[in-house]
Scaffold this motif. Sequence first.
Motif, mmCIF file in Angstrom:
data_model
loop_
_atom_site.group_PDB
_atom_site.id
_atom_site.type_symbol
_atom_site.label_atom_id
_atom_site.label_comp_id
_atom_site.label_asym_id
_atom_site.label_seq_id
_atom_site.Cartn_x
_atom_site.Cartn_y
_atom_site.Cartn_z
ATOM 1 N N GLY A 221 -42.711 23.644 5.050
ATOM 2 C CA GLY A 221 -44.032 24.012 5.545
ATOM 3 C C GLY A 221 -44.233 25.480 5.838
ATOM 4 O O GLY A 221 -45.287 25.874 6.349
ATOM 5 N N GLU A 222 -43.259 26.308 5.490
ATOM 6 C CA GLU A 222 -43.364 27.742 5.753
ATOM 7 C C GLU A 222 -43.254 28.536 4.455
ATOM 8 O O GLU A 222 -42.543 28.135 3.523
ATOM 9 C CB GLU A 222 -42.269 28.198 6.722
ATOM 10 C CG GLU A 222 -42.368 27.526 8.088
ATOM 11 C CD GLU A 222 -41.273 27.989 9.030
ATOM 12 O OE1 GLU A 222 -40.165 28.301 8.546
ATOM 13 O OE2 GLU A 222 -41.510 28.024 10.245
ATOM 14 N N LEU A 223 -43.944 29.662 4.402
ATOM 15 C CA LEU A 223 -43.833 30.573 3.265
ATOM 16 C C LEU A 223 -42.579 31.423 3.485
ATOM 17 O O LEU A 223 -42.554 32.272 4.372
ATOM 18 C CB LEU A 223 -45.075 31.448 3.170
ATOM 19 C CG LEU A 223 -45.096 32.496 2.044
ATOM 20 C CD1 LEU A 223 -44.999 31.835 0.681
ATOM 21 C CD2 LEU A 223 -46.354 33.355 2.135
ATOM 22 N N VAL A 224 -41.551 31.188 2.672
ATOM 23 C CA VAL A 224 -40.270 31.873 2.879
ATOM 24 C C VAL A 224 -40.057 33.015 1.897
ATOM 25 O O VAL A 224 -39.147 33.830 2.080
ATOM 26 C CB VAL A 224 -39.082 30.885 2.791
ATOM 27 C CG1 VAL A 224 -39.168 29.849 3.905
ATOM 28 C CG2 VAL A 224 -39.024 30.189 1.431
ATOM 29 N N ASP A 225 -40.911 33.114 0.875
ATOM 30 C CA ASP A 225 -40.756 34.203 -0.079
ATOM 31 C C ASP A 225 -42.079 34.413 -0.811
ATOM 32 O O ASP A 225 -42.763 33.454 -1.182
ATOM 33 C CB ASP A 225 -39.633 33.885 -1.093
ATOM 34 C CG ASP A 225 -39.275 35.081 -1.958
ATOM 35 O OD1 ASP A 225 -39.430 36.228 -1.480
ATOM 36 O OD2 ASP A 225 -38.826 34.872 -3.102
ATOM 37 N N ASP A 226 -42.451 35.665 -0.994
ATOM 38 C CA ASP A 226 -43.637 36.043 -1.742
ATOM 39 C C ASP A 226 -43.217 37.190 -2.659
ATOM 40 O O ASP A 226 -43.146 38.349 -2.243
ATOM 41 C CB ASP A 226 -44.757 36.499 -0.783
ATOM 42 C CG ASP A 226 -46.049 36.858 -1.504
ATOM 43 O OD1 ASP A 226 -46.045 36.957 -2.743
ATOM 44 O OD2 ASP A 226 -47.079 37.052 -0.814
ATOM 45 N N THR A 227 -42.899 36.848 -3.904
ATOM 46 C CA THR A 227 -42.284 37.792 -4.834
ATOM 47 C C THR A 227 -43.260 38.160 -5.931
ATOM 48 O O THR A 227 -43.756 37.304 -6.648
ATOM 49 C CB THR A 227 -41.013 37.181 -5.479
ATOM 50 O OG1 THR A 227 -40.099 36.789 -4.448
ATOM 51 C CG2 THR A 227 -40.329 38.197 -6.388
ATOM 52 N N ALA A 228 -43.535 39.449 -6.048
ATOM 53 C CA ALA A 228 -44.364 39.953 -7.147
ATOM 54 C C ALA A 228 -43.447 40.413 -8.271
ATOM 55 O O ALA A 228 -42.365 40.931 -8.034
ATOM 56 C CB ALA A 228 -45.239 41.124 -6.664
#
Length: 233
Positions: A221-228
Amino acid sequence: MSTSIIRADDVHKSYGRGQTRFDALKGVSFSIGEGESIAILGKSGSGKSTLMHILALLDAPTNGRLTLGEIDTRSLKGRRLNRTRNKTFGFVFQQFFLVPNASVLDNVTLPLKIAGVGAPERKRRGIAALEQLELADKAKNKAVNLSGGQKQRVVIARALVNNPRIIFADEPTGNLDSKTGAIVEDILFGLNREHGITLIIVTHDEDLAARCDRQLRIRDGELVDDTAQGVAA
């Protein structure tokens, strides 16, 4: 940076109460730029499908805010909500959700019928969408008689018929063999690049995710990575 088309601010989603309460999303925040391709990744039960349903206005957050362009989606109710969803989004699902004994054209134009578009205009726009997917010759065929790859292309044509700003694709190649899946992927990313349609894909497929501009990884339920990243060739 492109203009934000969707922004999630501290989005929570819970089901049940007390000891039976389950927190599917726990304060997720990010924005998606217009024309981006995004992969939402996570194991079963991670919250990725819940997040997609909220982004697509199929469900509402328990807490937090979702903004679509300049619209706070909490202000969208009833017919206005349905109209906004129908005009803004196209949907491509692993399960095709086609009416098997209806014609290909009738399946493609269903969103237009729901929107109250007249029959001549429905036909014109439906054929135009099928032509984009090289399926105009199948317009009169029953959906049940199509191959898996053809059915998924019909689903994409249906997603395009309302000229959406965003396409949501939930495991779009999950029911297809690798060769057919690659063709469907190329179609989706072609629409993203050539027409500027924002593409949001929910997937377990790391190779498919690697083709997207960004990967949002959800865990418990958590955003653990936001990779561009750059789009793979």
